[in-house]
Scaffold this motif. Structure first.
Motif, PDB file in Angstrom:
ATOM      1  N   LEU A   1       0.838  -1.201   0.000  1.00  0.00           N
ATOM      2  CA  LEU A   1       0.000   0.000   0.000  1.00  0.00           C
ATOM      3  C   LEU A   1       0.873   1.252   0.000  1.00  0.00           C
ATOM      4  CD1 LEU A   1      -2.931  -0.877   2.418  1.00  0.00           C
ATOM      5  CD2 LEU A   1      -3.061  -0.424  -0.039  1.00  0.00           C
ATOM      6  N   ASP A   2       1.925   1.237   0.811  1.00  0.00           N
ATOM      7  CA  ASP A   2       2.846   2.379   0.840  1.00  0.00           C
ATOM      8  C   ASP A   2       3.482   2.585  -0.527  1.00  0.00           C
ATOM      9  OD1 ASP A   2       2.306   2.744   3.458  1.00  0.00           O
ATOM     10  OD2 ASP A   2       4.116   1.738   4.203  1.00  0.00           O
ATOM     11  N   LEU A   3       3.949   1.454  -1.080  1.00  0.00           N
ATOM     12  CA  LEU A   3       4.635   1.458  -2.370  1.00  0.00           C
ATOM     13  C   LEU A   3       3.721   2.021  -3.450  1.00  0.00           C
ATOM     14  CD1 LEU A   3       7.267   0.297  -3.513  1.00  0.00           C
ATOM     15  CD2 LEU A   3       6.033  -1.778  -4.047  1.00  0.00           C
ATOM     16  N   GLU A   4       2.479   1.533  -3.409  1.00  0.00           N
ATOM     17  CA  GLU A   4       1.515   1.865  -4.427  1.00  0.00           C
ATOM     18  C   GLU A   4       1.219   3.354  -4.455  1.00  0.00           C
ATOM     19  OE1 GLU A   4      -3.036   1.083  -5.025  1.00  0.00           O
ATOM     20  OE2 GLU A   4      -2.073  -0.231  -3.591  1.00  0.00           O
ATOM     21  N   SER A   5       1.197   3.981  -3.256  1.00  0.00           N
ATOM     22  CA  SER A   5       0.910   5.412  -3.219  1.00  0.00           C
ATOM     23  C   SER A   5       2.040   6.190  -3.889  1.00  0.00           C
ATOM     24  CB  SER A   5       0.709   5.864  -1.776  1.00  0.00           C
ATOM     25  OG  SER A   5       1.879   5.625  -1.032  1.00  0.00           O
TER      26      SER A   5
END
Lengths: 326, 231
Positions: A180-184
């Motif tokens: 999720l962090d990466l995706e943002s």
């Protein structure tokens, strides 16, 4: 943007995997295809990179029919990660990650830089892991490499089929959060397949619930939980509805929008909570800090305050609504 | 010492010549067998329909149990029948031709079976991912399937080579030469030294070829498949 137009898939033996599916995946969003096995979710995903050919309908990517494009070139522009990972056992971690950049004939130094960048991004020290073989990696590490490999050539679209499915619950949650962090940061259009409703509401900007090849509901996680479109959706959520409502209900929904002109009191430093946090996260934060009131912010700007009493009231309210039909 | 010197004085030249013939037979048969069996095995394994593979593999399994001496003899018979049928003597029923055909027929079996099995045992997930990432069928074959099937293929080649060296001692009976010449002459005249002059190099050849191919296998096998996997 990916557009499914009246997509159907019937196999030679007569099985209908997908029927009359219409769906639009917006650029930059994560769309989760949710369903039990046999719901057609994986089939739907695999039609995007032409691993499966639909029997009817058309799929467009950015307005272009995918059947008019060379399947090989198309696939090289679409990242692909699956539950069984499928790392090439005879190649090192670096060679695995480099597959698509090599197919695209990137210059050698650029591939090398990209490998280091990706390994760092998925939390693996390049110096330590570059030369390792898949046989010498843990399940979580393999899965990270699988994700890194899918992102290697920086494709605008990524297909993920239960990418965290084979992991133990703790590693799984860790990888979900990291992703999720990466995706943002990476901002990809992602089609994410899962049978796990908790994973679906956690990872998805929108969730498409499929059953027997048909779309039952397409909604944000919050809407899916709060307003099930039909009996099937209602039953699918089943006894998890209360938990799901706490996960999908955001602080924003219980903090009144402030009048735009009025400046808000600044929250105590480090004690704030984002409007995008879930009710569960808010509850956790109250428990951890022992405070009675938290400052609420939206992207760092203060927007109001949330009291513990208000949160508990909201949770009771959720419980009343979620519990009633059962 | 004197006995050994006498032995080599008597048989040395003939041993060298027969060993060379034996090696030529073996290498020629193996090259032809690999050229037939590996592409055929790969094609069958990648063929969508299982029907063809089943037919060919069934045929292979029929030829396999035929005793090697009988196979050599049968080749002569088949060659003879072909000549009779055509009414012209197109095939030499004795000598190198039937010998090579018999050797190749025998060597094809293990290579074909192992190539087929080797390609088929590659994890379908890996092939699916390779396809999904945009590899062409050719790239999938050379970058993924063949390297992963290599240990199997090489094992087949090793077995076939050792067999061929053994069967090649028999083709002396159809006049193709090789170390069998010495062995059979020694046996029929009961000269122990002559038997030994044929049998010892044949055994040594088998051992040396097996060792060399073992080295080659190690050298060719991708690194990721040599170590035993650890969690």
């Amino acid at each position: 943007m990916i557009r499914f137009e009246n997509i159907s898939k019937q196999y030679a033996d007569g099985t209908v995997a997908v029927k009359n599916l219409c769906l639009e995946v917006q650029a930059g969003e994560t769309l989760v295809l949710l369903g039990t096995s046999g719901s057609g979710k994986t089939t739907t995903m695999r039609m995007v990179n032409r691993l499966i050919k639909p029997t009817a309908g058309r799929i467009e990517i950015d307005g272009r029919d995918i059947t008019e494009q060379d399947p090989i070139a198309l696939r090289r522009r679409i990242g692909y990660a699956i539950q069984h990972i499928g790392l090439f056992p005879h190649m090192t971690v670096a060679e695995n990650v480099a597959v698509v950049p090599k197919l695209l004939e990137w210059p050698r130094h650029r591939i090398g830089d990209r490998i280091d960048e990706l390994l760092t991004m998925v939390g693996l020290e390049p110096g330590e892991f570059r030369k390792r073989l898949p046989a010498h990696l843990s399940g979580g590490q393999k899965q990270r490499i699988g994700v890194a490999r899918a992102l290697a050539a920086d494709p605008p679209i990524v297909l993920m089929d239960e990418p965290f499915g084979a992991l133990d619950p703790i590693t799984r949650e860790q990888l979900q959060n990291e992703f999720l962090d990466l995706e943002s940061v990476i901002n990809k259009t992602i089609i994410f397949v899962t049978h796990d409703v908790f994973e679906a509401v956690k990872m998805g900007d929108r969730v498409a619930l499929l059953d027997a090849g048909g779309l039952q509901q397409l909604a944000t996680p919050h809407d899916l939980v709060e307003n099930p479109a039909n009996e099937f959706v209602d039953q699918f959520l089943g006894q998890h509805r209360f938990q799901l409502a706490l996960l999908t209900g955001t602080v924003r929904s219980i903090v009144p929008e402030p009048p735009p002109s009025e400046p808000q009191p600044a929250a105590p430093a480090g004690q704030g909570i984002s409007v995008r946090s879930s009710l569960i996260e808010a509850l956790d934060l109250f428990k951890r800090t022992g405070l009675d009131v938290l400052g609420v912010h939206d992207r760092g700007a203060p927007v109001g305050r949330l009291s513990k009493t208000a949160l508990l009231e909201a949770i009771t309210d959720v419980f009343r609504r979620a519990g009633s039909p059962a | 010492m004197i006995a050994a010197a006498g032995f080599f004085a008597d048989y040395g030249l003939e041993m060298l010549r027969s060993t060379r013939e034996h090696m030529v037979l073996t290498v020629a048969a193996m090259l032809v067998a690999c050229a037939i069996a590996i592409p055929l095995g790969v094609t069958l394994a990648r063929c969508r329909s299982r029907f063809l593979a089943n037919v060919v593999m069934g045929l292979v399994n029929v030829i396999q149990p035929i005793p090697s001496l009988a196979l050599v003899a049968l080749t002569v018979v088949v060659f003879y029948l072909i000549n009779e049928f055509l009414g012209v003597r197109v095939l030499a029923t004795l000598g190198m031709a039937p010998a090579l055909v018999a050797l190749v027929a025998y060597a094809v079996l293990p290579i074909l079976r192992n190539t087929y099995t080797g390609i088929r045992q590659v994890d379908p997930t890996v092939v699916e991912v390779a396809t999904g990432m945009g590899m062409t069928p050719r790239q999938i074959l050379f970058v993924v399937q063949l390297p992963l099937a290599l240990p199997f293929i090489m094992a087949g080649v090793r077995i076939a080579t050792v067999w061929t060296i053994g069967v090649a001692t028999l083709v002396s009976l159809v006049g193709a030469g090789g170390l069998g010449d010495l062995i059979f002459r020694g046996l029929s005249t009961y000269r122990i030294n002559l038997i030994l002059a044929g049998a010892a190099p044949a055994a040594a050849l088998a051992l040396v070829f097996d060792w060399l191919l073992g080295r080659l296998e190690k050298w060719l096998t991708p690194r990721g498949m040599q170590q035993t996997p650890s969690p």
